[in-house]
Design a protein around this motif. Structure first.
Motif, PDB file in Angstrom:
ATOM      1  N   THR A   1     -41.450  37.327 -11.136  1.00 11.71           N
ATOM      2  CA  THR A   1     -41.442  37.738 -12.466  1.00 11.71           C
ATOM      3  C   THR A   1     -42.626  38.488 -12.849  1.00 11.71           C
ATOM      4  OG1 THR A   1     -41.991  36.720 -14.676  1.00 11.71           O
ATOM      5  CG2 THR A   1     -42.909  35.877 -12.922  1.00 11.71           C
ATOM      6  N   GLY A   2     -42.825  39.358 -14.375  1.00 15.45           N
ATOM      7  CA  GLY A   2     -43.874  40.367 -14.403  1.00 15.45           C
ATOM      8  C   GLY A   2     -43.452  41.099 -15.328  1.00 15.45           C
ATOM      9  N   THR A   3     -43.804  41.874 -15.747  1.00 13.69           N
ATOM     10  CA  THR A   3     -44.178  42.413 -17.541  1.00 13.69           C
ATOM     11  C   THR A   3     -42.442  43.985 -16.331  1.00 13.69           C
ATOM     12  OG1 THR A   3     -46.017  44.362 -16.255  1.00 13.69           O
ATOM     13  CG2 THR A   3     -45.939  42.344 -17.766  1.00 13.69           C
ATOM     14  N   SER A   4     -41.697  44.733 -17.971  1.00 14.51           N
ATOM     15  CA  SER A   4     -41.279  45.388 -17.344  1.00 14.51           C
ATOM     16  C   SER A   4     -41.530  46.493 -18.850  1.00 14.51           C
ATOM     17  CB  SER A   4     -40.301  44.957 -17.447  1.00 14.51           C
ATOM     18  OG  SER A   4     -38.880  46.203 -17.760  1.00 14.51           O
ATOM     19  N   GLY A   5     -42.056  47.563 -17.590  1.00 16.52           N
ATOM     20  CA  GLY A   5     -42.367  49.016 -19.578  1.00 16.52           C
ATOM     21  C   GLY A   5     -40.961  49.761 -19.738  1.00 16.52           C
ATOM     22  N   GLU A   6     -40.107  49.238 -20.155  1.00 15.18           N
ATOM     23  CA  GLU A   6     -38.749  49.960 -20.758  1.00 15.18           C
ATOM     24  C   GLU A   6     -39.374  51.230 -21.494  1.00 15.18           C
ATOM     25  OE1 GLU A   6     -34.653  50.749 -20.783  1.00 15.18           O
ATOM     26  OE2 GLU A   6     -35.692  49.107 -19.710  1.00 15.18           O
TER      27      GLU A   6
ATOM     28  N   GLY B   1     -45.149  46.161 -15.055  1.00 14.80           N
ATOM     29  CA  GLY B   1     -44.684  47.419 -15.590  1.00 14.80           C
ATOM     30  C   GLY B   1     -43.470  47.927 -14.719  1.00 14.80           C
ATOM     31  N   ILE B   2     -42.459  46.787 -13.715  1.00  8.34           N
ATOM     32  CA  ILE B   2     -41.563  47.943 -13.333  1.00  8.34           C
ATOM     33  C   ILE B   2     -40.178  47.998 -14.217  1.00  8.34           C
ATOM     34  CG2 ILE B   2     -39.865  47.196 -11.345  1.00  8.34           C
ATOM     35  CD1 ILE B   2     -42.725  47.257 -11.061  1.00  8.34           C
ATOM     36  N   THR B   3     -39.866  49.277 -14.304  1.00  2.75           N
ATOM     37  CA  THR B   3     -38.305  50.042 -15.289  1.00  2.75           C
ATOM     38  C   THR B   3     -37.511  48.778 -14.197  1.00  2.75           C
ATOM     39  OG1 THR B   3     -39.820  51.493 -15.637  1.00  2.75           O
ATOM     40  CG2 THR B   3     -37.239  52.113 -15.590  1.00  2.75           C
ATOM     41  N   ASP B   4     -36.952  48.356 -15.089  1.00  4.15           N
ATOM     42  CA  ASP B   4     -35.093  48.281 -14.585  1.00  4.15           C
ATOM     43  C   ASP B   4     -35.019  46.722 -13.382  1.00  4.15           C
ATOM     44  OD1 ASP B   4     -32.634  47.686 -14.746  1.00  4.15           O
ATOM     45  OD2 ASP B   4     -32.036  49.420 -13.423  1.00  4.15           O
ATOM     46  N   PRO B   5     -35.884  45.704 -13.139  1.00  2.00           N
ATOM     47  CA  PRO B   5     -36.379  44.945 -12.298  1.00  2.00           C
ATOM     48  C   PRO B   5     -34.701  44.158 -12.286  1.00  2.00           C
ATOM     49  CG  PRO B   5     -37.161  43.759 -14.173  1.00  2.00           C
ATOM     50  CD  PRO B   5     -37.254  45.328 -14.347  1.00  2.00           C
ATOM     51  N   VAL B   6     -33.342  43.919 -12.909  1.00  3.92           N
ATOM     52  CA  VAL B   6     -32.653  43.597 -12.548  1.00  3.92           C
ATOM     53  C   VAL B   6     -31.608  44.307 -11.446  1.00  3.92           C
ATOM     54  CG1 VAL B   6     -30.180  42.562 -13.197  1.00  3.92           C
ATOM     55  CG2 VAL B   6     -32.467  41.872 -14.733  1.00  3.92           C
ATOM     56  N   GLY B   7     -32.021  45.840 -12.182  1.00  5.64           N
ATOM     57  CA  GLY B   7     -31.149  47.272 -11.266  1.00  5.64           C
ATOM     58  C   GLY B   7     -31.839  46.840  -9.644  1.00  5.64           C
ATOM     59  N   GLY B   8     -33.053  46.845 -10.109  1.00  5.67           N
ATOM     60  CA  GLY B   8     -33.446  47.237  -8.823  1.00  5.67           C
ATOM     61  C   GLY B   8     -33.909  45.834  -7.941  1.00  5.67           C
ATOM     62  N   GLY B   9     -32.895  45.122  -8.247  1.00 10.50           N
ATOM     63  CA  GLY B   9     -32.497  43.892  -7.383  1.00 10.50           C
ATOM     64  C   GLY B   9     -33.498  42.374  -7.445  1.00 10.50           C
ATOM     65  N   LEU B  10     -34.102  43.055  -7.924  1.00 10.76           N
ATOM     66  CA  LEU B  10     -35.960  42.136  -7.612  1.00 10.76           C
ATOM     67  C   LEU B  10     -35.922  40.893  -8.177  1.00 10.76           C
ATOM     68  CD1 LEU B  10     -38.216  44.893  -8.610  1.00 10.76           C
ATOM     69  CD2 LEU B  10     -38.003  43.778  -6.019  1.00 10.76           C
TER      70      LEU B  10
ATOM     71  N   PRO C   1     -42.143  30.645 -11.517  1.00  9.42           N
ATOM     72  CA  PRO C   1     -41.431  32.211 -11.401  1.00  9.42           C
ATOM     73  C   PRO C   1     -40.530  32.400 -11.614  1.00  9.42           C
ATOM     74  CG  PRO C   1     -43.016  32.589  -9.636  1.00  9.42           C
ATOM     75  CD  PRO C   1     -43.242  31.291 -10.000  1.00  9.42           C
ATOM     76  N   ALA C   2     -39.778  31.452 -11.325  1.00  6.37           N
ATOM     77  CA  ALA C   2     -38.543  31.326 -11.306  1.00  6.37           C
ATOM     78  C   ALA C   2     -38.147  31.105 -12.864  1.00  6.37           C
ATOM     79  CB  ALA C   2     -38.317  30.395 -10.625  1.00  6.37           C
ATOM     80  N   THR C   3     -38.508  30.796 -13.562  1.00  2.00           N
ATOM     81  CA  THR C   3     -38.269  30.421 -15.131  1.00  2.00           C
ATOM     82  C   THR C   3     -39.276  31.073 -15.850  1.00  2.00           C
ATOM     83  OG1 THR C   3     -39.689  28.599 -14.717  1.00  2.00           O
ATOM     84  CG2 THR C   3     -36.878  27.176 -14.173  1.00  2.00           C
ATOM     85  N   TYR C   4     -39.949  31.927 -15.829  1.00  2.00           N
ATOM     86  CA  TYR C   4     -40.637  32.320 -16.408  1.00  2.00           C
ATOM     87  C   TYR C   4     -40.399  33.854 -16.603  1.00  2.00           C
ATOM     88  CZ  TYR C   4     -45.767  33.572 -17.811  1.00  2.00           C
ATOM     89  OH  TYR C   4     -47.244  33.949 -18.258  1.00  2.00           O
ATOM     90  N   PRO C   5     -40.071  34.015 -17.982  1.00  2.00           N
ATOM     91  CA  PRO C   5     -38.944  35.107 -18.101  1.00  2.00           C
ATOM     92  C   PRO C   5     -40.112  36.526 -18.047  1.00  2.00           C
ATOM     93  CG  PRO C   5     -38.913  33.806 -20.559  1.00  2.00           C
ATOM     94  CD  PRO C   5     -39.876  33.051 -19.093  1.00  2.00           C
ATOM     95  N   ILE C   6     -39.639  37.764 -18.079  1.00  2.00           N
ATOM     96  CA  ILE C   6     -40.111  39.107 -17.678  1.00  2.00           C
ATOM     97  C   ILE C   6     -40.274  39.389 -19.854  1.00  2.00           C
ATOM     98  CG2 ILE C   6     -39.427  41.801 -17.312  1.00  2.00           C
ATOM     99  CD1 ILE C   6     -39.930  40.035 -14.903  1.00  2.00           C
ATOM    100  N   LYS C   7     -42.064  39.584 -19.498  1.00  2.00           N
ATOM    101  CA  LYS C   7     -41.718  40.403 -20.501  1.00  2.00           C
ATOM    102  C   LYS C   7     -41.791  41.802 -20.607  1.00  2.00           C
ATOM    103  CE  LYS C   7     -45.553  36.055 -21.775  1.00  2.00           C
ATOM    104  NZ  LYS C   7     -46.257  35.442 -21.645  1.00  2.00           N
ATOM    105  N   LEU C   8     -41.700  41.864 -21.810  1.00  2.00           N
ATOM    106  CA  LEU C   8     -41.214  43.599 -22.048  1.00  2.00           C
ATOM    107  C   LEU C   8     -42.355  43.759 -23.292  1.00  2.00           C
ATOM    108  CD1 LEU C   8     -37.276  43.303 -22.751  1.00  2.00           C
ATOM    109  CD2 LEU C   8     -38.682  44.083 -20.875  1.00  2.00           C
ATOM    110  N   ILE C   9     -42.841  45.103 -23.202  1.00  2.83           N
ATOM    111  CA  ILE C   9     -43.423  46.309 -23.872  1.00  2.83           C
ATOM    112  C   ILE C   9     -42.295  47.035 -23.624  1.00  2.83           C
ATOM    113  CG2 ILE C   9     -45.579  47.640 -24.414  1.00  2.83           C
ATOM    114  CD1 ILE C   9     -47.525  45.459 -23.582  1.00  2.83           C
ATOM    115  N   THR C  10     -41.916  47.585 -25.083  1.00  2.00           N
ATOM    116  CA  THR C  10     -40.970  49.257 -25.424  1.00  2.00           C
ATOM    117  C   THR C  10     -41.454  49.647 -26.947  1.00  2.00           C
ATOM    118  OG1 THR C  10     -39.433  48.034 -27.153  1.00  2.00           O
ATOM    119  CG2 THR C  10     -39.106  47.021 -24.392  1.00  2.00           C
ATOM    120  N   LYS C  11     -42.451  49.261 -27.362  1.00  2.00           N
ATOM    121  CA  LYS C  11     -43.172  49.979 -28.802  1.00  2.00           C
ATOM    122  C   LYS C  11     -44.357  50.900 -27.911  1.00  2.00           C
ATOM    123  CE  LYS C  11     -44.515  49.904 -33.228  1.00  2.00           C
ATOM    124  NZ  LYS C  11     -44.589  49.058 -34.197  1.00  2.00           N
TER     125      LYS C  11
END
Length: 332
Positions: free
Chosen positions: A144-149, A123-132, A289-299
């Motif tokens: 890799t992992g999930t992002s809770g936008e 549930g990390i917000t903005d993993p790209v901007g966080g340099g992850l 992890p390198a090829t495992y896309p981040i999964k998002l839950i936004t609803k």
């Protein structure tokens, strides 16, 4: 002589069988049980819900703590130096995988792990901007992992629906929380696009909340509290101030509504954690992890606080109550 040779063959056969059995038994008994380090920034309901979800997700993926996986859970209690020490502990003890709850935890784990030990985001917000990671679709490393936008536009729409007379919105975040700052500034950008007046307020730690909240409550008509670990931890302090000024607070997370926020459309934190746990299980089984896309839950799911509405003299529209009853939560 023939009898002797026969006896020798039988003896050797038994010895081989017993040795083979012993080797098989030894191999089975020493089969490696994977160790997963879970690092949580601090204790508060939203992060605790993510933690419970991670354990549930690991079980769904075939890993039950105490049975076929060892969990090393560490809670930094909001201390940055603890994050560094605990992250290094996982690496020094050769954890097979680590899981991060909150952006500061993820950054500490990524730094300690280098390019080797997998790091699963929860549930990390903005993993790209966080340099992850390099991108959500192609993380490109061992993270890799999930992002809770947060559904920020929906939050603004809900605030305007419940507090239509609000002329200026206060937006508060913690300067040391990348996710909180990201959410706050993105929400501010949406306000600007929608022609809604706003003002940003910051705290450096929970100790600042009382003073900053008092200033903010005297200058705005409503407050937006984004998904921010520092703000969530000081939510009760914020509400004690805003209630005196009759200023409603729309937070980003359901647990913050329970702590006194008026209402929100909240991404389910338990489900975020569960999804991360399921991804962690797949990585343990060999997925890269390198090829495992981040999964998002936004609803988001509608969450209301009836007690808070009564204190502020606000009446929820029937449609909002209906939505919360059907798929959401109502705190009384």
């Amino acid at each position: 002589m023939l009898a002797f040779i026969s006896a020798l063959i039988v003896f050797l056969g038994i010895a081989f069988f017993m040795t083979g059995n012993s080797t098989t038994t030894k191999t089975t008994s020493t089969k490696k049980v994977p160790t997963v380090g879970i690092l949580q920034l601090q204790t508060h309901p939203a992060l605790d819900a993510i933690h419970r979800g991670i354990i549930a997700g690991l079980k769904t993926g075939g890993y039950t703590p105490g049975k076929n996986i060892k969990i090393d859970y560490q809670n930094a209690q909001g201390d940055q130096s603890n994050l560094k020490t605990m992250s290094q502990k996982f690496i020094n003890e050769n954890a097979d995988e680590t899981i991060a709850i909150a952006t500061p935890s993820a950054q500490a784990l990524a730094n300690a792990a280098g390019k080797d030990t997998p790091v699963i985001l929860a549930g990390i917000t903005d993993p790209v901007g966080g340099g992850l990671i390099k991108s959500n679709q192609h993380p490109g490393g061992n993270v890799t992992g999930t992002s809770g936008e947060s559904p920020l536009k929906s939050h603004l729409d809900l605030l305007r629906q419940l507090v239509p007379k609000a002329k200026k919105i206060g937006i508060i975040y913690t300067t040391s929380d990348h996710g909180g700052e990201y959410n706050a500034k993105k929400f501010a950008k949406i306000c600007k696009q929608e022609g809604v007046a706003y003002k940003l307020y910051t705290i450096s730690s929970t100790n600042d909340m009382q003073q900053v909240a008092e200033t903010m409550a005297s200058q705005v008509d409503a407050v937006y509290a984004p998904q921010d670990n520092g703000v969530a931890s000081a939510m009760k302090t914020l509400i004690s101030v805003t209630n005196k000024a009759k200023v409603p607070v729309i937070p980003a997370v359901d647990t913050m509504v329970k702590d006194g926020g008026l209402a929100t459309l909240s991404v389910n934190q338990f489900e975020l954690g569960k999804l991360s746990g399921e991804m962690a299980a797949k990585v343990l089984k060999g997925k890269s992890p390198a090829t495992y896309p981040i999964k998002l839950i936004t609803k988001g799911e509608m969450t209301l606080n009836l007690t808070e509405a009564k204190k502020l003299g606000i009446t929820f529209p029937a449609s909002v109550i209906k939505e919360a009853k059907q798929k959401g939560e109502i705190f009384k």
